[in-house]
Design a protein around this motif. Sequence first.
Motif, PDB file in Angstrom:
ATOM      1  N   GLY A   1      76.383  65.430 112.821  1.00 11.57           N
ATOM      2  CA  GLY A   1      76.406  64.214 112.290  1.00 11.57           C
ATOM      3  C   GLY A   1      75.637  63.069 113.017  1.00 11.57           C
ATOM      4  N   GLU A   2      75.448  62.049 112.558  1.00 11.21           N
ATOM      5  CA  GLU A   2      74.623  61.097 113.258  1.00 11.21           C
ATOM      6  C   GLU A   2      75.483  60.357 114.117  1.00 11.21           C
ATOM      7  N   ASP A   3      76.897  60.252 113.997  1.00 19.32           N
ATOM      8  CA  ASP A   3      77.540  59.640 115.128  1.00 19.32           C
ATOM      9  C   ASP A   3      79.157  60.242 114.915  1.00 19.32           C
ATOM     10  N   ILE A   4      79.849  59.779 115.415  1.00 15.26           N
ATOM     11  CA  ILE A   4      81.118  60.827 115.745  1.00 15.26           C
ATOM     12  C   ILE A   4      82.098  60.467 114.456  1.00 15.26           C
ATOM     13  N   ASN A   5      82.004  59.557 113.756  1.00 10.57           N
ATOM     14  CA  ASN A   5      82.757  59.321 112.310  1.00 10.57           C
ATOM     15  C   ASN A   5      82.147  60.461 111.361  1.00 10.57           C
ATOM     16  N   ALA A   6      80.823  60.622 111.572  1.00  7.78           N
ATOM     17  CA  ALA A   6      80.114  61.545 110.818  1.00  7.78           C
ATOM     18  C   ALA A   6      80.535  62.892 111.012  1.00  7.78           C
ATOM     19  N   VAL A   7      80.664  63.050 112.161  1.00  7.34           N
ATOM     20  CA  VAL A   7      80.903  64.655 112.812  1.00  7.34           C
ATOM     21  C   VAL A   7      82.539  65.002 112.264  1.00  7.34           C
ATOM     22  N   LEU A   8      83.362  63.930 112.457  1.00  6.28           N
ATOM     23  CA  LEU A   8      84.858  64.042 111.858  1.00  6.28           C
ATOM     24  C   LEU A   8      84.732  64.273 110.337  1.00  6.28           C
ATOM     25  N   VAL A   9      84.093  63.478 109.679  1.00  5.09           N
ATOM     26  CA  VAL A   9      83.965  63.821 108.228  1.00  5.09           C
ATOM     27  C   VAL A   9      83.479  65.381 107.903  1.00  5.09           C
ATOM     28  N   TRP A  10      82.356  65.746 108.752  1.00  6.80           N
ATOM     29  CA  TRP A  10      81.881  67.063 108.509  1.00  6.80           C
ATOM     30  C   TRP A  10      83.009  68.082 108.777  1.00  6.80           C
ATOM     31  N   ALA A  11      83.591  67.676 109.917  1.00  3.53           N
ATOM     32  CA  ALA A  11      84.943  68.534 110.194  1.00  3.53           C
ATOM     33  C   ALA A  11      86.037  68.525 109.078  1.00  3.53           C
ATOM     34  N   GLU A  12      86.201  67.691 108.376  1.00  3.85           N
ATOM     35  CA  GLU A  12      87.294  67.709 107.371  1.00  3.85           C
ATOM     36  C   GLU A  12      86.714  68.349 106.317  1.00  3.85           C
ATOM     37  N   GLN A  13      85.703  68.105 106.002  1.00  9.04           N
ATOM     38  CA  GLN A  13      85.079  68.886 104.731  1.00  9.04           C
ATOM     39  C   GLN A  13      84.893  70.233 104.958  1.00  9.04           C
ATOM     40  N   SER A  14      84.245  70.863 106.135  1.00 11.91           N
ATOM     41  CA  SER A  14      84.126  72.123 106.723  1.00 11.91           C
ATOM     42  C   SER A  14      85.655  72.940 106.661  1.00 11.91           C
ATOM     43  N   ALA A  15      86.688  72.230 106.859  1.00 14.03           N
ATOM     44  CA  ALA A  15      87.977  72.886 107.000  1.00 14.03           C
ATOM     45  C   ALA A  15      88.424  73.308 105.544  1.00 14.03           C
ATOM     46  N   THR A  16      88.129  72.367 104.616  1.00 13.90           N
ATOM     47  CA  THR A  16      88.351  72.605 103.354  1.00 13.90           C
ATOM     48  C   THR A  16      87.511  73.668 102.721  1.00 13.90           C
ATOM     49  N   ARG A  17      86.329  73.632 103.038  1.00 17.92           N
ATOM     50  CA  ARG A  17      85.426  74.891 102.728  1.00 17.92           C
ATOM     51  C   ARG A  17      85.909  76.421 103.286  1.00 17.92           C
ATOM     52  N   LEU A  18      86.236  76.323 104.453  1.00 17.54           N
ATOM     53  CA  LEU A  18      86.635  77.321 105.297  1.00 17.54           C
ATOM     54  C   LEU A  18      87.920  77.967 104.821  1.00 17.54           C
ATOM     55  N   THR A  19      88.906  77.114 104.379  1.00 20.78           N
ATOM     56  CA  THR A  19      90.257  77.579 103.699  1.00 20.78           C
ATOM     57  C   THR A  19      89.736  78.255 102.200  1.00 20.78           C
ATOM     58  N   GLU A  20      88.678  77.770 101.557  1.00 22.54           N
ATOM     59  CA  GLU A  20      88.452  78.402 100.264  1.00 22.54           C
ATOM     60  C   GLU A  20      87.624  79.651 100.564  1.00 22.54           C
ATOM     61  N   LEU A  21      86.986  79.743 101.759  1.00 21.76           N
ATOM     62  CA  LEU A  21      85.894  81.138 101.957  1.00 21.76           C
ATOM     63  C   LEU A  21      87.024  82.213 102.746  1.00 21.76           C
TER      64      LEU A  21
ATOM     65  N   ARG B   1      87.532  61.000 119.090  1.00 22.58           N
ATOM     66  CA  ARG B   1      88.253  60.070 118.447  1.00 22.58           C
ATOM     67  C   ARG B   1      87.309  59.219 117.439  1.00 22.58           C
ATOM     68  N   PRO B   2      87.732  58.592 116.394  1.00 22.22           N
ATOM     69  CA  PRO B   2      86.892  57.834 115.682  1.00 22.22           C
ATOM     70  C   PRO B   2      86.362  56.713 116.501  1.00 22.22           C
ATOM     71  N   GLY B   3      84.872  56.333 116.516  1.00 20.88           N
ATOM     72  CA  GLY B   3      84.614  55.415 117.050  1.00 20.88           C
ATOM     73  C   GLY B   3      84.447  55.534 118.522  1.00 20.88           C
ATOM     74  N   GLU B   4      84.821  56.788 119.062  1.00 27.69           N
ATOM     75  CA  GLU B   4      84.588  56.862 120.613  1.00 27.69           C
ATOM     76  C   GLU B   4      83.540  56.699 121.277  1.00 27.69           C
ATOM     77  N   ASP B   5      82.304  57.198 120.566  1.00 26.89           N
ATOM     78  CA  ASP B   5      81.161  57.250 121.279  1.00 26.89           C
ATOM     79  C   ASP B   5      80.599  55.616 121.231  1.00 26.89           C
ATOM     80  N   VAL B   6      80.935  54.769 120.471  1.00 31.28           N
ATOM     81  CA  VAL B   6      80.425  53.705 120.554  1.00 31.28           C
ATOM     82  C   VAL B   6      81.369  52.918 121.625  1.00 31.28           C
ATOM     83  N   GLU B   7      82.472  53.123 121.836  1.00 28.14           N
ATOM     84  CA  GLU B   7      83.471  52.431 123.001  1.00 28.14           C
ATOM     85  C   GLU B   7      82.790  52.850 124.221  1.00 28.14           C
ATOM     86  N   LEU B   8      82.484  54.288 124.334  1.00 27.44           N
ATOM     87  CA  LEU B   8      81.971  54.809 125.605  1.00 27.44           C
ATOM     88  C   LEU B   8      80.510  54.085 126.174  1.00 27.44           C
ATOM     89  N   ALA B   9      79.787  53.945 124.976  1.00 29.73           N
ATOM     90  CA  ALA B   9      78.433  53.410 125.097  1.00 29.73           C
ATOM     91  C   ALA B   9      78.535  52.051 125.891  1.00 29.73           C
TER      92      ALA B   9
END
Length: 572
Positions: A319-339, A202-210
């Motif tokens: 990504g450096e944190d979970i929010n960055a991981v979720l951004v990577w996932a969104e971009q990668s999903a778009t790229r995968l659809t293209e590929l 979840r967004p920000g989950e790593d900060v909450e758990l820490a």
Amino acid sequence: MRIRSLGVIDDAVVELSPGFTAVTGETGAGKTMVVTSLGLLLGGRADPALVRIGAKNAVVEGRIALPEDASVAVRAEEAGAELDDGALIVSRTVSAEGRSRAHLGGRSVPVGVLAELADELVAVHGQTDQQGLLKQTRQRQALDRYAGDAVAVPLAKYQEAYRRLRAVSAELDEITTRARERAQEADMLRFGLEEIAAVEPRPGEDVELAEEAERLGHAEALASAATAAHTALAGNPEDPEGVDASTLVAGAHRALEAVRSHDPALAGLADRIGEIGILLGDVAGELAGYADDLDADPLRLAAVEERRAALTALTRKYGEDINAVLVWAEQSATRLTELDGDDDRIEELTAERDALRSELGGLAQELTDARVEAAERFAAAVTAELASLAMPHARVSFEIRQTEDPDGVEVGGRTVAYGPSGVDEVELLLAPHPGAPPRPIAKGASGGELSRVMLAVEVVFAGTDPVPTYLFDEVDAGVGGKAAVEIGRRLAKLAKTAQVVVVTHLPQVAAFADRQLLVEKTDDGSVTRSGVKVLEGEDRIRELSRMLAGQEDSQTARAHAEELLATARAHA
């Protein structure tokens, strides 16, 4: 034009009249600097080597009278220039260090603006232009220019389709030639997306758990601190005699309340102590609740740490944190659809490419038809001009051909090579006399014949795409005798509708000029203001005599010079 510190010219004024002006002088006297100066005013390349030795910079200034309703005037005004009584003042400065500055109508402008205006003001032709005419590309450009809109309109459509085809083909090649790399990229993206989906962060989950792990890891210390603080504020029920902050503050408040009516200042302090008491009660209540709610369950701590480990595995890769991981996932999903859509995209691009190739073939046929039609008219007009230039039996023609290419476009039932200007290879042919086979002018024309073909081409252009001024730099090279007389006669005819400036060594050409300018050096090898002068009467005869025989005072040369002038005047 005024020219200062350019080449051999120290400071000179060149007065170019309407009609036909001939510029003459000894070899090396600086005649070519007239052409160079005009080239600078027209946005030509600035060469610091042109700056006179010892001078800081070279300066060329010119006054150009603009035709009525000229689009040049509009473009100049858009650049910020101001007209001077309908004329445009242009200047160019070249420093010895190589820097160049341009001014148009009193306003500093980029040199490119001068070059942009030049096309509509002056046509410059010299020895290099003759060599340019030998190239097939220049010959095709000349034919297209002559054809006008008949070629320009379909050519613009063709070039747009050509650019689109290049882009589509490049994308198609990129997809097909990099299929393996793209498949590997798709697998990597798919693996990453599956790994992230399995964890479901979840967004920000790593900060909450820490924060929660920090709290659970120190639960005993936190509970003890909260209990101690609560006791200090609210007291210990098991020790009724104990002293606590709330009791002390309440006692202070009661003491002041008893006498507050006697002094407003003391009443204010009593109110503030009352607020402190309320605040202490609130804090004490929250401390009690915190201590009761604190979860010291070691199982919960283990679950938090396990979850944090799963999230850390993702942040190490994506990504450096979970929010960055979720951004990577969104971009990668778009790229995968293209590929993953490569097969569909290849099909779309292939269909578009085939349609564009078919469109190009149709437009190329239009271009070929327009060029063939224009080539017949152009060749006939140039041939007629050559008859006026002492080449009465010469014939000019164009060969328009295509080259077979299996990877080309289909035109007229053939698959031929294509390029950004169509499928046509255009070559100018010359048959100098009856019985001679037409040959490319690069092989079939002598230097003198090439000069006349060049002049004939320019005269034909003058009738279809005129400019106010024509400058010819020794395009009569390699010509003499009757042919030289005919060139002079034809230039004089062209000068009836335009300003013509000719740098020449030929007296037969100079004699036809409305004005003849002599460029001559002083004893120190420079050209000064007095070194460019208008020749009239006896001075002009002396210069023509020098050009004829190298002897100004030769009676035979003088007689010949006078005869040339008389012939020219009779022609006028």
